[in-house]
Design a protein around this motif. Structure first.
Motif, PDB file in Angstrom:
ATOM      1  N   GLY A   1       0.817  -1.204   0.000  1.00  0.00           N
ATOM      2  CA  GLY A   1       0.000   0.000   0.000  1.00  0.00           C
ATOM      3  C   GLY A   1       0.858   1.264   0.000  1.00  0.00           C
ATOM      4  N   GLU A   2       0.286   2.300  -0.559  1.00  0.00           N
ATOM      5  CA  GLU A   2       1.027   3.557  -0.659  1.00  0.00           C
ATOM      6  C   GLU A   2       1.254   4.217   0.701  1.00  0.00           C
ATOM      7  OE1 GLU A   2      -0.422   6.341  -3.443  1.00  0.00           O
ATOM      8  OE2 GLU A   2      -0.160   5.041  -5.194  1.00  0.00           O
ATOM      9  N   THR A   3       0.346   3.974   1.648  1.00  0.00           N
ATOM     10  CA  THR A   3       0.519   4.597   2.969  1.00  0.00           C
ATOM     11  C   THR A   3       1.809   4.133   3.612  1.00  0.00           C
ATOM     12  OG1 THR A   3      -1.880   4.739   3.250  1.00  0.00           O
ATOM     13  CG2 THR A   3      -0.519   4.932   5.229  1.00  0.00           C
ATOM     14  N   SER A   4       2.031   2.834   3.596  1.00  0.00           N
ATOM     15  CA  SER A   4       3.270   2.301   4.170  1.00  0.00           C
ATOM     16  C   SER A   4       4.488   2.739   3.364  1.00  0.00           C
ATOM     17  CB  SER A   4       3.190   0.777   4.223  1.00  0.00           C
ATOM     18  OG  SER A   4       4.405   0.230   4.667  1.00  0.00           O
ATOM     19  N   TYR A   5       4.319   2.806   2.053  1.00  0.00           N
ATOM     20  CA  TYR A   5       5.427   3.191   1.172  1.00  0.00           C
ATOM     21  C   TYR A   5       5.887   4.619   1.460  1.00  0.00           C
ATOM     22  CZ  TYR A   5       7.658   4.491  -3.295  1.00  0.00           C
ATOM     23  OH  TYR A   5       8.511   4.962  -4.266  1.00  0.00           O
ATOM     24  N   TRP A   6       4.955   5.568   1.514  1.00  0.00           N
ATOM     25  CA  TRP A   6       5.325   6.966   1.740  1.00  0.00           C
ATOM     26  C   TRP A   6       5.689   7.241   3.192  1.00  0.00           C
ATOM     27  CZ3 TRP A   6       6.876   9.693  -2.085  1.00  0.00           C
ATOM     28  CH2 TRP A   6       6.356   9.473  -3.358  1.00  0.00           C
ATOM     29  N   ALA A   7       5.240   6.387   4.093  1.00  0.00           N
ATOM     30  CA  ALA A   7       5.669   6.544   5.493  1.00  0.00           C
ATOM     31  C   ALA A   7       7.178   6.315   5.606  1.00  0.00           C
ATOM     32  CB  ALA A   7       4.902   5.572   6.388  1.00  0.00           C
ATOM     33  N   GLN A   8       7.689   5.365   4.832  1.00  0.00           N
ATOM     34  CA  GLN A   8       9.133   5.141   4.849  1.00  0.00           C
ATOM     35  C   GLN A   8       9.879   6.313   4.218  1.00  0.00           C
ATOM     36  OE1 GLN A   8      10.513   1.075   3.983  1.00  0.00           O
ATOM     37  NE2 GLN A   8       8.370   0.514   3.618  1.00  0.00           N
ATOM     38  N   HIS A   9       9.264   6.948   3.239  1.00  0.00           N
ATOM     39  CA  HIS A   9       9.870   8.146   2.655  1.00  0.00           C
ATOM     40  C   HIS A   9       9.971   9.262   3.681  1.00  0.00           C
ATOM     41  CE1 HIS A   9       9.227  12.192   0.942  1.00  0.00           C
ATOM     42  NE2 HIS A   9      10.164  11.830   0.072  1.00  0.00           N
ATOM     43  N   ASP A  10       8.905   9.461   4.439  1.00  0.00           N
ATOM     44  CA  ASP A  10       8.896  10.542   5.425  1.00  0.00           C
ATOM     45  C   ASP A  10       9.831  10.244   6.588  1.00  0.00           C
ATOM     46  OD1 ASP A  10       7.019  11.738   3.807  1.00  0.00           O
ATOM     47  OD2 ASP A  10       5.293  11.012   4.978  1.00  0.00           O
ATOM     48  N   ALA A  11      10.038   8.968   6.909  1.00  0.00           N
ATOM     49  CA  ALA A  11      10.914   8.623   8.025  1.00  0.00           C
ATOM     50  C   ALA A  11      12.379   8.923   7.716  1.00  0.00           C
ATOM     51  CB  ALA A  11      10.743   7.147   8.379  1.00  0.00           C
ATOM     52  N   LYS A  12      12.771   8.866   6.451  1.00  0.00           N
ATOM     53  CA  LYS A  12      14.150   9.143   6.026  1.00  0.00           C
ATOM     54  C   LYS A  12      15.158   8.276   6.763  1.00  0.00           C
ATOM     55  CE  LYS A  12      13.321  13.910   4.565  1.00  0.00           C
ATOM     56  NZ  LYS A  12      13.717  15.333   4.684  1.00  0.00           N
ATOM     57  N   ASP A  13      14.808   7.008   6.933  1.00  0.00           N
ATOM     58  CA  ASP A  13      15.722   6.070   7.587  1.00  0.00           C
ATOM     59  C   ASP A  13      16.548   5.273   6.596  1.00  0.00           C
ATOM     60  OD1 ASP A  13      14.808   6.837  10.094  1.00  0.00           O
ATOM     61  OD2 ASP A  13      13.222   5.305  10.119  1.00  0.00           O
ATOM     62  N   ASP A  14      16.144   5.260   5.335  1.00  0.00           N
ATOM     63  CA  ASP A  14      16.824   4.416   4.357  1.00  0.00           C
ATOM     64  C   ASP A  14      16.766   5.072   2.979  1.00  0.00           C
ATOM     65  OD1 ASP A  14      18.173   2.320   3.271  1.00  0.00           O
ATOM     66  OD2 ASP A  14      16.741   0.768   3.877  1.00  0.00           O
ATOM     67  N   VAL A  15      17.510   4.486   2.042  1.00  0.00           N
ATOM     68  CA  VAL A  15      17.447   4.955   0.656  1.00  0.00           C
ATOM     69  C   VAL A  15      16.019   4.768   0.140  1.00  0.00           C
ATOM     70  CG1 VAL A  15      18.371   4.659  -1.666  1.00  0.00           C
ATOM     71  CG2 VAL A  15      19.854   4.289   0.330  1.00  0.00           C
ATOM     72  N   PHE A  16      15.520   5.808  -0.533  1.00  0.00           N
ATOM     73  CA  PHE A  16      14.154   5.741  -1.036  1.00  0.00           C
ATOM     74  C   PHE A  16      14.197   5.674  -2.559  1.00  0.00           C
ATOM     75  CE2 PHE A  16       9.936   7.386  -2.196  1.00  0.00           C
ATOM     76  CZ  PHE A  16       9.144   6.610  -1.368  1.00  0.00           C
ATOM     77  N   TYR A  17      13.374   4.761  -3.108  1.00  0.00           N
ATOM     78  CA  TYR A  17      13.299   4.554  -4.560  1.00  0.00           C
ATOM     79  C   TYR A  17      11.912   4.959  -5.052  1.00  0.00           C
ATOM     80  CZ  TYR A  17      17.497   1.716  -3.819  1.00  0.00           C
ATOM     81  OH  TYR A  17      18.761   1.275  -3.468  1.00  0.00           O
ATOM     82  N   ALA A  18      11.899   5.698  -6.153  1.00  0.00           N
ATOM     83  CA  ALA A  18      10.631   6.128  -6.747  1.00  0.00           C
ATOM     84  C   ALA A  18      10.787   6.173  -8.258  1.00  0.00           C
ATOM     85  CB  ALA A  18      10.223   7.504  -6.217  1.00  0.00           C
ATOM     86  N   ASP A  19       9.682   5.930  -8.953  1.00  0.00           N
ATOM     87  CA  ASP A  19       9.743   6.067 -10.405  1.00  0.00           C
ATOM     88  C   ASP A  19       9.392   7.491 -10.805  1.00  0.00           C
ATOM     89  OD1 ASP A  19       7.038   6.233 -10.036  1.00  0.00           O
ATOM     90  OD2 ASP A  19       6.551   4.365 -11.089  1.00  0.00           O
ATOM     91  N   ALA A  20       9.433   7.765 -12.100  1.00  0.00           N
ATOM     92  CA  ALA A  20       9.225   9.129 -12.577  1.00  0.00           C
ATOM     93  C   ALA A  20       7.845   9.657 -12.219  1.00  0.00           C
ATOM     94  CB  ALA A  20       9.453   9.187 -14.091  1.00  0.00           C
ATOM     95  N   SER A  21       6.831   8.780 -12.192  1.00  0.00           N
ATOM     96  CA  SER A  21       5.477   9.242 -11.893  1.00  0.00           C
ATOM     97  C   SER A  21       5.323   9.657 -10.428  1.00  0.00           C
ATOM     98  CB  SER A  21       4.466   8.136 -12.227  1.00  0.00           C
ATOM     99  OG  SER A  21       4.717   6.981 -11.426  1.00  0.00           O
TER     100      SER A  21
END
Length: 210
Positions: free
Chosen positions: A135-155
């Protein structure tokens, strides 16, 4: 009866000079001469005469200290430095592997994982595909935490926040997507932008001389 002769009378003038006082006697002390009278005290309820106050002696150091020092002009705010751009030549099929190697080198050099963002222009990175399955909620929560490298596509890159280092893998996608992703990645990079892809495609299609 016999007559008694009269005793001769001695006149004062004949007594001679009067004796002077003895040498052991001191002469009388002269009376002191009275000095000027003090000024009359002021009457109750009325102040006495005001005496002028002598001007205070001021040294050159006191005069210099009394003068206000001119304030230094405020230094202009330094403009933020533009991030550096580094190009790693790679084919579309090898761009993702080149990006992974760049991330490993960054971490080995001391970069914190939370300072790195990886953007792909073609197929999603396996980590991003795996995390989005929850789910996107868990995915973006990891982005906001800034604990690890974050991967995202162009979209999804437009939603990603700024990080010190942004790595772009030109692993596919149209030229329009690639042309729109690089300026976006440059705006997200705080210190360094690494582009992994074909140099001719980057220089001609994206219009960036790196």
């Amino acid at each position: 009866m016999p007559l008694i002769p009269e005793e001769p009378q001695i006149h004062e003038s004949a007594q001679g000079p009067r004796p002077t006082p003895a040498s052991g006697r001191t002469a009388p002390t002269p009376r002191p001469v009275p000095g000027p009278r003090p000024a009359a005290p002021p009457r109750p309820g009325r102040p006495g005469p005001l005496r002028p106050t002598p001007p205070a002696q001021r040294t050159p150091r006191d005069v210099a200290a009394a003068k206000p020092e001119p304030s230094a002009p405020a230094a202009p705010a330094a403009a933020p430095a533009a991030p550096q751009i580094q190009l790693i030549p790679a084919s579309p099929e090898g761009a993702l592997d080149a990006a992974e190697e760049a991330v490993d080198l960054l971490l080995d050099s001391g970069r914190a994982p939370g300072e790195v963002l990886v953007i792909t222009t073609g197929e999603q990175h396996p980590w991003a595909a795996h995390e989005l399955s929850f789910g996107e909620t868990s995915y973006w929560a990891q982005h906001d935490a800034k604990d690890d490298v974050f991967y995202a596509d162009a979209s999804a890159a437009g939603r990603a926040g700024a990080r010190q280092v942004v790595v772009v893998a030109l692993n596919g996608g149209s030229d329009e997507v690639a042309a729109a992703t690089l300026p976006l990645a440059l705006g997200r990079a705080g210190a360094l932008l690494i582009v992994c892809g074909d140099p001719q495609r980057i220089n001609s299609v994206l219009g960036v001389g790196v």
